[in-house]
Design an enzyme around this catalytic site. Structure first.
Site, short mmCIF file in Angstrom:
data_model
loop_
_atom_site.label_atom_id
_atom_site.label_comp_id
_atom_site.label_asym_id
_atom_site.label_seq_id
_atom_site.Cartn_x
_atom_site.Cartn_y
_atom_site.Cartn_z
CG HIS A 159 12.58 -0.26 -15.35
ND1 HIS A 159 13.07 -1.13 -16.29
CD2 HIS A 159 11.55 -0.90 -14.73
CE1 HIS A 159 12.38 -2.25 -16.24
NE2 HIS A 159 11.46 -2.15 -15.31
CB CYS A 160 7.71 2.71 -16.93
SG CYS A 160 5.96 2.94 -16.55
ZN LIG Z 1 14.88 -1.13 -17.29
#
Ligand SMILES: [Zn+2]
Ligand SMILES: [Zn+2]
Length: 315
Positions: A159-160
């Protein structure tokens, strides 16, 4: 207002606040791009550079790299996450059975029967079917639960916060291109502004605009260094068919963990992400191979005749 409605209202407000806060890194990136545009185009090209031929060449190349950078960034941010199909979800009665199962062994049996016809090869470390207790479904191969998105994501990479999105099956190609084009953008700015950066220290530049040129060079160089390492790492991962999560914890198959469990050889691995049409490889247009649910594997991991690609295992 009843207390319960009041509480619900507060909770909704809180969720709304968190959602807004998550966009701050994206706004920060956009603000840097807008400022770099002002500093490069107005302060450097239009005011500082005197040669009109140099100015035209720089402006043309700059705008091409900016368009590619912004296009790939936009596509990475705006892509919908790849969700798990409904057929992987347990029905209410199956969930009840699972919750009230007397032993762990019975639970494993229920999942094993449910997943019998699903294209699932990945296992838990103890050899069981991977199940998400939050989403109530069997996890497809390479899918993981993202605590930020609150759901399981197909081929989750990580997740960025800089894109306020999960990097996953749906936008991995766009993410790699975004890293590549932003690196080109930063290298281009650093390389073409370095002589004016030196002129600043020699006292040859005048006006307040010279400070924009000074910071432009610094910021571009700083981002270029960090992007180069990240881009290099993801190129390595693409060529080995590994997600960031799998690089830290290899996928587990019936015969145990295997960090090369999806490795089909560098060129096949590249085509998995970038597709078979070379003409669109370097554009942020969807071309990744497959449905994100099941993946071709080297022969030793294939389940019966389940569609494994006929390739020599890479070791
Ligand atoms: Zn995510
Ligand atoms: Zn989940």
């Amino acid at each position: 207002m009843p207390r319960e409605t009041n509480g619900k209202h507060k909770e909704e407000k809180c969720i709304c606040c968190i959602k807004t806060v998550k966009w701050i890194p994206v706004l920060f990136i956009v603000a840097i791009i807008v400022w770099s545009y002002y500093a490069y185009v107005f302060q450097l090209c239009l005011i500082t550079i005197q040669s009109s031929s140099e100015r035209i060449v720089l402006l043309v190349v700059y705008h091409i790299s900016l368009v590619m950078f912004f296009w790939t960034y936009g596509k990475t941010v705006c892509s919908c996450v790849a969700r798990v199909p409904e057929e992987f979800r347990l029905s209410e009665s199956e969930q009840e059975l699972l919750i009230h199962a007397a032993t762990e062994e019975i639970q494993l049996n229920i999942l094993e029967i449910f997943a019998k016809n699903l294209p699932v090869l990945n296992r838990t470390l103890s050899g069981g079917i991977r199940y998400c207790e939050k989403c109530h479904h069997v996890k497809p191969d390479r899918a993981h639960h993202c605590s930020v998105c609150g759901e399981c994501i197909l081929k989750m990479d990580h997740h960025c916060p800089w894109i306020n999105n999960c990097v996953s099956f749906s936008n991995y190609k766009f993410f790699i291109l975004f890293l590549g084009y932003s690196l080109i953008y930063c290298i281009f700015i650093s390389a073409t502004s370095v002589q004016y950066f030196i002129a600043f220290w020699k006292g040859e530049l005048e006006g307040m605009g010279k400070f924009h040129i000074l910071f432009l060079f610094f910021v571009a160089l700083m981002f270029a260094v960090s992007l180069a390492s990240l881009f290099g790492y993801h190129c390595y991962l693409v060529l080995h068919n590994r997600t960031t999560l799998e690089a830290f914890r290899p996928a587990v198959f019936c015969d145990g963990p295997d960090k090369n469990g999806f490795n089909l050889g560098a060129y096949n691995n590249f085509r998995q992400v970038f597709g078979n049409r070379a003409i669109i490889w370097f554009f942020p247009i969807k071309s990744s191979v497959g449905d994100g649910v099941s993946y071709p594997v080297p022969r030793q991991h294939s389940k019966n005749s389940y569609h494994s690609m006929d390739t020599t295992p890479v070791r």
